[in-house]
Design a protein around this motif. Structure first.
Motif, PDB file in Angstrom:
ATOM      1  N   VAL A   8       0.845  -1.198   0.000  1.00 27.61           N
ATOM      2  CA  VAL A   8       0.000   0.000   0.000  1.00 27.61           C
ATOM      3  C   VAL A   8       0.878   1.244   0.000  1.00 27.61           C
ATOM      4  N   LEU A   9       0.716   2.051  -1.046  1.00 27.87           N
ATOM      5  CA  LEU A   9       1.382   3.350  -1.114  1.00 27.87           C
ATOM      6  C   LEU A   9       0.349   4.414  -0.783  1.00 27.87           C
ATOM      7  N   ALA A  10       0.526   5.107   0.327  1.00 25.67           N
ATOM      8  CA  ALA A  10      -0.458   6.091   0.789  1.00 25.67           C
ATOM      9  C   ALA A  10       0.179   7.469   0.867  1.00 25.67           C
ATOM     10  N   ASN A  11      -0.560   8.461   0.413  1.00 28.33           N
ATOM     11  CA  ASN A  11      -0.117   9.845   0.506  1.00 28.33           C
ATOM     12  C   ASN A  11      -0.999  10.554   1.524  1.00 28.33           C
ATOM     13  N   PRO A  12      -0.505  10.793   2.750  1.00 23.73           N
ATOM     14  CA  PRO A  12      -1.348  11.393   3.795  1.00 23.73           C
ATOM     15  C   PRO A  12      -1.772  12.826   3.496  1.00 23.73           C
ATOM     16  N   SER A  13      -1.046  13.503   2.599  1.00 22.37           N
ATOM     17  CA  SER A  13      -1.400  14.890   2.275  1.00 22.37           C
ATOM     18  C   SER A  13      -2.310  14.988   1.061  1.00 22.37           C
ATOM     19  N   ALA A  14      -2.634  13.856   0.414  1.00 16.80           N
ATOM     20  CA  ALA A  14      -3.515  13.881  -0.752  1.00 16.80           C
ATOM     21  C   ALA A  14      -4.874  14.444  -0.371  1.00 16.80           C
ATOM     22  N   GLY A  15      -5.493  15.126  -1.330  1.00 16.93           N
ATOM     23  CA  GLY A  15      -6.803  15.703  -1.061  1.00 16.93           C
ATOM     24  C   GLY A  15      -6.766  16.737   0.031  1.00 16.93           C
ATOM     25  N   ARG A  16      -5.575  17.389   0.199  1.00 18.06           N
ATOM     26  CA  ARG A  16      -5.368  18.397   1.253  1.00 18.06           C
ATOM     27  C   ARG A  16      -5.683  17.832   2.638  1.00 18.06           C
ATOM     28  N   GLY A  17      -5.379  16.539   2.811  1.00 13.18           N
ATOM     29  CA  GLY A  17      -5.497  15.918   4.123  1.00 13.18           C
ATOM     30  C   GLY A  17      -6.892  15.506   4.521  1.00 13.18           C
ATOM     31  N   ARG A  18      -7.856  15.558   3.575  1.00 13.44           N
ATOM     32  CA  ARG A  18      -9.250  15.243   3.929  1.00 13.44           C
ATOM     33  C   ARG A  18      -9.410  13.810   4.434  1.00 13.44           C
ATOM     34  N   ASN A 158       5.249  25.495  -9.013  1.00 13.64           N
ATOM     35  CA  ASN A 158       6.258  24.681  -8.335  1.00 13.64           C
ATOM     36  C   ASN A 158       7.500  25.472  -7.963  1.00 13.64           C
ATOM     37  N   ARG A 159       7.748  26.564  -8.669  1.00 10.62           N
ATOM     38  CA  ARG A 159       8.910  27.405  -8.349  1.00 10.62           C
ATOM     39  C   ARG A 159       8.611  28.410  -7.243  1.00 10.62           C
ATOM     40  N   MET A 160       7.328  28.635  -6.957  1.00 15.15           N
ATOM     41  CA  MET A 160       6.936  29.644  -5.981  1.00 15.15           C
ATOM     42  C   MET A 160       6.926  29.063  -4.572  1.00 15.15           C
ATOM     43  N   ARG A 161       7.371  29.821  -3.621  1.00 14.39           N
ATOM     44  CA  ARG A 161       7.337  29.398  -2.219  1.00 14.39           C
ATOM     45  C   ARG A 161       6.127  29.962  -1.484  1.00 14.39           C
ATOM     46  N   ARG A 162       5.587  31.045  -1.966  1.00 12.13           N
ATOM     47  CA  ARG A 162       4.411  31.672  -1.357  1.00 12.13           C
ATOM     48  C   ARG A 162       3.459  32.106  -2.468  1.00 12.13           C
ATOM     49  N   PRO A 163       2.166  32.172  -2.131  1.00 10.28           N
ATOM     50  CA  PRO A 163       1.501  31.762  -0.884  1.00 10.28           C
ATOM     51  C   PRO A 163       1.383  30.241  -0.807  1.00 10.28           C
ATOM     52  N   LYS A 164       0.990  29.743   0.332  1.00 16.27           N
ATOM     53  CA  LYS A 164       0.807  28.316   0.519  1.00 16.27           C
ATOM     54  C   LYS A 164      -0.570  27.880   0.029  1.00 16.27           C
ATOM     55  N   GLY A 165      -0.699  26.590  -0.234  1.00 17.90           N
ATOM     56  CA  GLY A 165      -1.997  26.031  -0.579  1.00 17.90           C
ATOM     57  C   GLY A 165      -2.461  26.403  -1.971  1.00 17.90           C
ATOM     58  N   PRO A 166      -3.777  26.285  -2.229  1.00 18.68           N
ATOM     59  CA  PRO A 166      -4.324  26.514  -3.568  1.00 18.68           C
ATOM     60  C   PRO A 166      -4.158  27.937  -4.064  1.00 18.68           C
ATOM     61  N   ARG A 167      -3.956  28.899  -3.161  1.00 18.35           N
ATOM     62  CA  ARG A 167      -3.779  30.293  -3.600  1.00 18.35           C
ATOM     63  C   ARG A 167      -2.513  30.442  -4.439  1.00 18.35           C
ATOM     64  N   ARG A 168      -1.515  29.604  -4.207  1.00 17.54           N
ATOM     65  CA  ARG A 168      -0.290  29.672  -5.002  1.00 17.54           C
ATOM     66  C   ARG A 168      -0.590  29.347  -6.464  1.00 17.54           C
TER      67      ARG A 168
END
Length: 299
Positions: A8-18, A158-168
């Motif tokens: 099992v390969l799991a990504n805990p941050s997938a779906g923004r952690g939902r 991918n080159r941007m460090r800010r803002p975080k999340g979907p706003r980037r």
């Protein structure tokens, strides 16, 4: 090493952690058939691929990706073209591949279906796309390769460090729109050369990308063909107007949009980094080949 296990390969941050608390239930469900379930440990995408390759080499009966298209993409590098079952538990933001191949939307139901398929020895074959770079590096992808405006947005985000999340990502769209220009492309589709300026170019095996944007609405992952789309130069205003139509796939009725089908496609352009399943592949040119029945989906 224990063979015939479920990896099992799991990504805990997938779906923004939902679905962060989903994994224990998935593991329990997958183990109802009596096989050992092994959770693969990885901190990066590269480590995830290495772990999947090792699991297959160790004799895994199946590799199960718990996450979105990015997690699926990583696992596919190990299972494509191999006699090993592949399961998808959709827990990402988009889940475009899962939607295209009939995986249940509910993650726990998807896990139950995988377990049932393993017990019954049942799988379904689906096509995958295989890319090859100018340097000979090969990669597999399952949904859509973006090679136009959306690829530029991904690269900038991918080159941007800010803002975080979907706003980037939203900011990256605005910045790329400000410098929008059509670029010269050359596309060879089964040996037929097409040369054109464009802002939208994509090739894929499934209808949607980016969480339901139906860029290739008629793409079929069982027909042995890739769908290719490109549009005549649109400019900022018309590109912005066309984008909402992607949700329904109605953009293909626009006379400026061309859709082709081919078994093998080569895309060439200057200054474009290709992205497939939302993952960075590398600079164009890229050769893309449809490989029929390359994955054994447990469904």
């Amino acid at each position: 090493m224990t063979s015939d296990f479920i990896a099992v390969l799991a990504n805990p941050s997938a779906g923004r952690g939902r679905h962060r608390g989903l994994l224990p239930g998935v593991v329990q469900t997958l183990g109802t058939g009596g096989r050992t379930v092994r959770i693969l440990e990885a901190d990066t995408g590269e480590q995830a691929e290495t772990a999947c390759h090792r699991a297959v080499e160790d004799g895994a009966a199946a590799v199960v990706a718990v996450g979105g298209d990015g997690t699926v993409h990583r696992a596919l590098q190990a299972v494509a073209g191999r006699a090993v079952g592949f399961g998808v538990v959709p827990a990402g933001t988009g889940n475009d591949f899962a939607s295209a191949v009939g995986v249940p939307h509910d993650p726990m139901r998807a896990a139950e279906v995988i377990s049932e398929a393993l017990r019954a020895g049942r799988d379904h074959r689906f096509d995958l796309a295989r890319t090859e770079s100018a340097q000979g590096e090969r990669r597999w992808f399952c949904a859509v390769l973006a090679a136009g405006f959306d690829a530029l947005v991904n690269e900038r985000a991918n080159r941007m460090r800010r803002p975080k999340g979907p706003r980037r990502y939203d900011l990256a769209i605005m910045l790329e729109l400000a410098r929008l220009r059509a670029r010269g492309y050359v596309v060879h589709a089964d040996g037929v050369r097409h040369s054109f300026p464009a802002e939208i170019v994509a090739v894929g095996n499934c209808p949607s990308y980016g969480g339901g944007m139906r860029i290739l609405p008629d793409a079929d992952p069982t027909d042995g063909l890739l769908d290719v789309i490109f549009a005549a130069p649109l400019g900022r205003m018309h590109l912005t107007r066309l984008k909402p139509r992607l949700r329904h796939g109605t953009h293909v009725t626009d006379p400026r949009v061309t859709v082709l089908r081919a078994r093998q496609v080569t895309i060439e352009a200057e200054g474009i980094i290709g992205y497939a399943d939302g993952e960075r592949l590398g600079p164009l040119p890229l050769e893309v080949t449809c490989v029929p029945g390359a994955v054994r989906l447990l469904r």
